[in-house]
Design a protein around this motif. Structure first.
Motif, short mmCIF file in Angstrom:
data_model
loop_
_atom_site.label_atom_id
_atom_site.label_comp_id
_atom_site.label_asym_id
_atom_site.label_seq_id
_atom_site.Cartn_x
_atom_site.Cartn_y
_atom_site.Cartn_z
N THR A 130 10.94 82.59 86.02
CA THR A 130 10.40 81.36 85.44
C THR A 130 10.74 80.17 86.34
O THR A 130 11.74 80.18 87.05
CB THR A 130 11.02 81.06 84.06
OG1 THR A 130 12.44 80.93 84.22
CG2 THR A 130 10.74 82.17 83.07
N GLN A 172 14.26 67.08 90.48
CA GLN A 172 15.27 66.08 90.09
C GLN A 172 15.15 64.89 91.05
O GLN A 172 15.88 64.81 92.05
CB GLN A 172 16.65 66.73 90.19
CG GLN A 172 17.73 66.07 89.41
CD GLN A 172 19.04 66.81 89.58
OE1 GLN A 172 19.35 67.26 90.68
NE2 GLN A 172 19.82 66.93 88.53
N MET A 225 11.51 73.21 90.06
CA MET A 225 12.84 73.75 90.34
C MET A 225 13.34 74.38 89.05
O MET A 225 12.84 74.00 87.99
CB MET A 225 13.78 72.65 90.80
CG MET A 225 14.11 71.65 89.68
SD MET A 225 15.40 70.49 90.05
CE MET A 225 16.77 71.14 89.08
N ALA A 238 13.76 78.24 90.70
CA ALA A 238 13.27 79.59 90.39
C ALA A 238 14.24 80.60 90.98
O ALA A 238 14.21 80.85 92.20
CB ALA A 238 11.87 79.79 90.93
N THR A 239 15.09 81.15 90.14
CA THR A 239 16.02 82.19 90.61
C THR A 239 15.23 83.47 90.85
O THR A 239 14.34 83.81 90.07
CB THR A 239 17.12 82.42 89.55
OG1 THR A 239 17.84 81.20 89.39
CG2 THR A 239 18.09 83.51 89.97
N ASP A 287 20.07 71.89 80.10
CA ASP A 287 21.17 70.94 80.06
C ASP A 287 22.03 71.24 78.82
O ASP A 287 21.54 71.18 77.69
CB ASP A 287 20.56 69.53 79.97
CG ASP A 287 21.61 68.44 79.80
OD1 ASP A 287 22.80 68.76 79.91
OD2 ASP A 287 21.21 67.30 79.56
N VAL A 295 24.26 69.63 77.28
CA VAL A 295 24.38 68.51 76.34
C VAL A 295 23.23 68.56 75.34
O VAL A 295 23.42 68.51 74.12
CB VAL A 295 24.35 67.17 77.11
CG1 VAL A 295 24.30 65.99 76.15
CG2 VAL A 295 25.54 67.07 78.05
N ARG A 296 22.03 68.75 75.89
CA ARG A 296 20.87 68.82 74.99
C ARG A 296 20.81 70.14 74.23
O ARG A 296 20.28 70.22 73.13
CB ARG A 296 19.59 68.55 75.79
CG ARG A 296 19.39 67.04 76.04
CD ARG A 296 18.30 66.75 77.03
NE ARG A 296 18.79 66.83 78.41
CZ ARG A 296 18.03 66.68 79.48
NH1 ARG A 296 16.75 66.48 79.35
NH2 ARG A 296 18.56 66.73 80.70
C1 LIG Z 1 21.97 78.29 89.61
C2 LIG Z 1 20.83 77.87 88.72
C3 LIG Z 1 19.73 78.71 88.55
C4 LIG Z 1 18.66 78.32 87.73
N1 LIG Z 1 17.58 79.16 87.59
C5 LIG Z 1 16.51 78.75 86.88
C6 LIG Z 1 15.33 79.58 86.76
O1 LIG Z 1 15.28 80.68 87.28
N2 LIG Z 1 14.27 79.10 86.08
C7 LIG Z 1 14.28 77.85 85.51
O2 LIG Z 1 13.29 77.47 84.91
N3 LIG Z 1 15.36 77.06 85.59
C8 LIG Z 1 16.46 77.48 86.25
N4 LIG Z 1 17.57 76.68 86.35
C9 LIG Z 1 17.33 75.27 86.06
C10 LIG Z 1 17.97 74.86 84.81
O3 LIG Z 1 17.13 75.18 83.77
C11 LIG Z 1 18.22 73.36 84.98
O4 LIG Z 1 19.18 73.19 85.99
C12 LIG Z 1 18.70 72.79 83.69
O5 LIG Z 1 17.62 72.79 82.79
C13 LIG Z 1 19.22 71.37 83.83
O6 LIG Z 1 18.24 70.54 84.42
P1 LIG Z 1 18.54 69.77 85.75
O7 LIG Z 1 19.27 70.66 86.69
O8 LIG Z 1 17.27 69.18 86.21
O9 LIG Z 1 19.58 68.65 85.34
P2 LIG Z 1 19.23 67.20 84.85
O10 LIG Z 1 18.32 67.28 83.68
O11 LIG Z 1 18.74 66.41 86.00
O12 LIG Z 1 20.64 66.68 84.38
C14 LIG Z 1 21.59 66.01 85.25
C15 LIG Z 1 22.51 65.18 84.38
O13 LIG Z 1 21.76 64.12 83.77
C16 LIG Z 1 21.82 64.21 82.34
N5 LIG Z 1 20.46 63.94 81.83
C17 LIG Z 1 19.29 64.06 82.52
N6 LIG Z 1 18.27 63.70 81.75
C18 LIG Z 1 18.76 63.37 80.55
C19 LIG Z 1 18.18 62.93 79.32
N7 LIG Z 1 16.86 62.76 79.19
N8 LIG Z 1 18.99 62.72 78.27
C20 LIG Z 1 20.33 62.89 78.39
N9 LIG Z 1 20.94 63.30 79.53
C21 LIG Z 1 20.16 63.53 80.60
C22 LIG Z 1 22.25 65.64 82.04
O14 LIG Z 1 22.96 65.73 80.80
C23 LIG Z 1 23.13 65.99 83.23
O15 LIG Z 1 24.44 65.50 83.00
C24 LIG Z 1 18.67 77.06 87.11
C25 LIG Z 1 19.78 76.22 87.28
C26 LIG Z 1 20.85 76.60 88.06
C27 LIG Z 1 22.02 75.68 88.22
#
Ligand SMILES: Cc1cc2nc3c(=O)[nH]c(=O)nc-3n(C[C@H](O)[C@H](O)[C@H](O)COP(=O)(O)OP(=O)(O)OC[C@H]3O[C@@H](n4cnc5c(N)ncnc54)[C@H](O)[C@@H]3O)c2cc1C
Length: 484
Positions: free
Chosen positions: A145, A151, A185, A187-188, A448, A450-451
Motif C-alpha cells: 500500500t 511530507q 510515501m 511504500a514498504t 500517526d 497520536v491520531r
Molecule cells: C518504516 C515505515 C514504513 C512505512 N510503510 C508504509 C507502507 O508500506 N504503506 C503506507 O501507506 N504507509 C507506510 N508508512 C507510512 C506511515 O503510514 C506514516 O509514516 C504515518 O501515517 C505517519 O505519517 P507521516 O510519516 O507523514 O507523519 P506526519 O503525519 O507528517 O507526522 C509528523 C508529526 O506531525 C504531527 N502531525 C502531522 N499532522 C498532524 C495533524 N493534522 N494533527 C496533529 N498532528 C499532526 C504528527 O503527530 C507527528 O508528530 C510507513 C512508515 C514508516 C516509518
C-alpha cells in the motif's frame, strides 16, 4: 517452484531508483538479493506439501494452494487458518518483515468480501474488485500500500497550490482511464511488489475531486518511479544476520503522468466515498489482524534474544533484570491475548464474513507503538556495553589472536564465538540502520500514533462509561425527586 516464478516476474520494466541509478538486475543487486531470497523461500512454501496447508488453502476443487490472506473467512476455522498462515510467515522471518503482501492482500480480500455493501459506492465496484481479487489470488500477486501524501508542509492543505500539485491527483481523464501525477510515501516492499494499492489519505472537501481516489497501480506502469531509501542490507550474514535477509526496503513513489486504466480505478472523484471505503470494517479488520499476528512473532523474537543475552553474561539471576525480562513477557502475552480476543469475539458482517473484533486489534496496534521501543530499551539495559564490546567480526576468531579471543570473549554459559554471534544479532536489532528503521516502523506503520489513540477515543461508545458516573452523581430531593 513458485518463488522462482515470482522473482522472474519482477523483470517487467519497472523503474527502481537507488543512489541515482536505475536498478536493472534486481535479484543480483546486493541491496535486494538477500531479501528476495527470503521472499522466494516464503513463496516456495505454497508448493511444499509439508507446509502448504499451513500457509495456503485450496480454492474450490483446485489442487493449487493460494495464500490464505485471500481466504474469505465465514467460519471460525477459516479465520484460524488465516491466523496460522500469518503466524507461519512471521515466524519464518522473526516478525522482521511486515509487508510480505499478506497485509495488502487482506485489504483486497476484505473489499471483495464486502463487495455487495461497498457496491453502493460505485456501480462498477463489485465487478472490478471481483476480477482483481481473483487475478491477484490466482497469479500470486505481491501487493503493498501507499496511502500517505508526501511530507512537505503538514500545516497546509489542498488550498495551497504547491501542496495540491505535489499530492497525487488526476491531471486528465480519457476513454482508457485517468492520468495521475504527484507522489506517495511510504511504500514498504515497493521494489518487490506487483501492484500498489493507492488511496488518498486526508479528509478532503467535496471540491477536491481530482485528489480523491482509490487505485490499483501496477509497479511497471510507464511514468511510475520507485525511489528507494538508502539500503540497510548487508552482505555479511555472520555480522548482520537480520540486515542480510530482511531489509524490505521503503520507497517513495513518483507518478509522472501515469495512466491508470478504468478497470483499476476503484473510486474517483468523491472524497466521502473514498473515506467510506477506507473505513470499511471488514477490510480493515482482516488486514489489521495480520499486523498484530505478525507483531507477536517479533516481540517473541526480541524477548528470546534478551533472555539469551542475559544468560550468556550471567545476568539472569539479578532481580531487576528478571523484572525487565518479565516485562518483555507481559508485552508478548498482552498482544497474544488481544489476537485471541479479536478472533474469539469475531462477528459476522452483513454478508456473513466472520470479522475479527476491531476494538482489540486497534488496542494492540496502539499499545504496540509503545511496546517495541520499550523492548529495545530493555535489551540495551540487559546487555550493557556488551553490544559494542563484540569484535568487528567473527573472523577475528580465526586470526592470530584466536586463542585470546576465545579466552576473553567467553560467556557465562556459552562459548566466546556463540556469545559474539548473539551480540551481533542483538546489535542488528538495537543498533544497526535496519534496527533503527524497525523502531521507527513500529511507531508509525499504523499511522500517526497520536491520531491512532485519539481515534480510539473518538470511536468509543462513551456513554457506556459515563452514564454510570452521572447515575452515581444523581441527587435526589427529600421528596424523592431527581434533581440532576
Ligand atoms: C518504516 C515505515 C514504513 C512505512 N510503510 C508504509 C507502507 O508500506 N504503506 C503506507 O501507506 N504507509 C507506510 N508508512 C507510512 C506511515 O503510514 C506514516 O509514516 C504515518 O501515517 C505517519 O505519517 P507521516 O510519516 O507523514 O507523519 P506526519 O503525519 O507528517 O507526522 C509528523 C508529526 O506531525 C504531527 N502531525 C502531522 N499532522 C498532524 C495533524 N493534522 N494533527 C496533529 N498532528 C499532526 C504528527 O503527530 C507527528 O508528530 C510507513 C512508515 C514508516 C516509518
Amino acid at each position: 517452484m513458485r518463488g522462482d516464478t515470482f522473482v522472474r516476474s519482477l523483470d517487467d520494466g519497472r523503474k527502481i531508483w537507488l543512489e541515482g541509478t536505475q536498478i536493472t538486475n534486481l535479484p543480483e543487486h546486493p541491496a535486494f538479493k538477500g531479501t528476495l531470497d527470503t521472499i522466494r523461500q516464503l513463496f516456495n512454501m505454497l508448493d511444499d506439501p509439508s507446509v502448504q496447508q499451513i500457509v495456503g488453502y485450496q480454492v474450490g476443487q483446485s489442487d493449487r494452494y493460494s495464500h490464505s490472506s485471500f481466504l474469505v473467512p465465514y467460519t471460525g476455522e477459516q479465520l484460524a487458518q488465516r491466523s496460522r498462515s500469518f503466524a507461519r510467515w512471521s515466524q519464518e522471518t522473526h516478525g522482521m518483515m511486515s509487508r510480505l503482501s499478506d497485509y495488502a492482500r487482506s485489504i483486497v480480500t476484505g473489499w471483495y468480501a464486502a463487495r455487495e455493501e461497498l457496491g453502493t459506492l460505485d456501480p462498477h465496484f463489485a465487478d472490478k474488485i471481483t476480477r482483481y481479487y481473483e487475478e491477484a489470488r490466482d497469479q500470486d500477486r505481491f501487493l503493498t500500500t501507499a496511502i500517505i501524501d508526501p511530507q512537505i508542509d503538514r500545516s497546509k492543505n489542498l488550498d495551497d497550490a504547491r501542496i495540491a500539485d505535489r499530492f497525487l491527483h488526476v491531471v486528465r481523464e480519457n476513454s482508457e482511464g485517468i492520468v495521475v501525477s504527484g507522489a506517495k510515501m511510504i511504500a514498504t516492499g515497493a521494489p518487490y511488489t506487483h501492484d500498489f494499492i493507492i488511496s488518498s489519505f486526508l479528509k478532503f472537501d467535496a471540491s477536491n475531486r481530482n485528489h480523491a481516489h482509490v487505485l490499483i497501480v501496477p509497479a511497471n506502469s510507464p511514468g511510475l518511479h520507485i525511489v528507494c531509501r538508502e539500503t540497510f542490507a548487508s552482505a555479511n550474514e555472520r555480522n548482520h544476520p537480520l540486515s542480510s535477509k530482511y531489509d524490505e526496503m521503503d520507497a517513495v513513489l513518483f507518478f509522472d503522468e501515469v495512466l491508470v486504466p478504468w478497470e483499476r480505478v476503484l473510486l474517483y472523484g468523491d472524497a466521502q466515498k473514498v473515506l467510506t471505503l477506507r473505513g470499511n470494517r471488514t477490510a480493515n479488520a482482516l488486514a489489521f489482524h495480520q499486523n498484530i499476528v505478525r507483531y507477536v512473532a517479533k516481540l517473541e523474537f526480541v524477548t528470546g534474544v534478551a533472555f539469551a543475552v542475559a544468560e550468556s553474561i550471567g545476568a539472569q539471576g539479578f532481580l531487576h533484570v528478571q523484572e525487565k525480562l518479565g516485562e518483555l513477557l507481559t508485552q508478548v502475552e498482552v498482544i497474544k491475548a488481544l489476537v485471541i480476543a479479536s478472533e474469539t469475539q469475531a462477528k459476522p458482517d452483513a454478508s456473513g464474513v466472520l470479522v475479527p473484533e476491531l476494538s482489540y486489534i486497534d488496542t494492540a496496534r496502539n499499545i504496540g507503538t509503545k511496546f517495541y521501543p520499550r523492548a529495545l530499551e530493555i535489551l540495551q539495559q540487559v546487555g550493557g556495553g556488551g553490544f559494542v564490546q563484540a569484535p568487528s567480526g567473527v573472523e577475528d576468531f580465526y586470526g592470530p589472536l584466536s586463542e585470546l579471543m576465545h579466552k576473553y570473549f567467553e560467556g557465562a554459559s556459552v562459548s566466546a564465538e556463540k556469545k559474539v554471534q548473539l551480540f551481533k544479532l542483538a546489535w542488528d536489532l538495537i543498533g544497526s540502520p535496519l534496527g533503527a528503521r524497525h523502531e521507527l516502523y513500529e511507531r508509525f506503520y499504523a499511522g500517526d500514533p497520536v491520531r491512532g489513540y485519539a481515534n480510539q477515543y473518538a470511536a468509543f461508545e462513551k456513554e457506556r462509561l459515563t452514564d454510570p458516573i452521572w447515575d452515581l452523581l444523581k441527587r435526589t430531593s427529600k421528596e424523592g425527586k431527581t434533581l440532576v
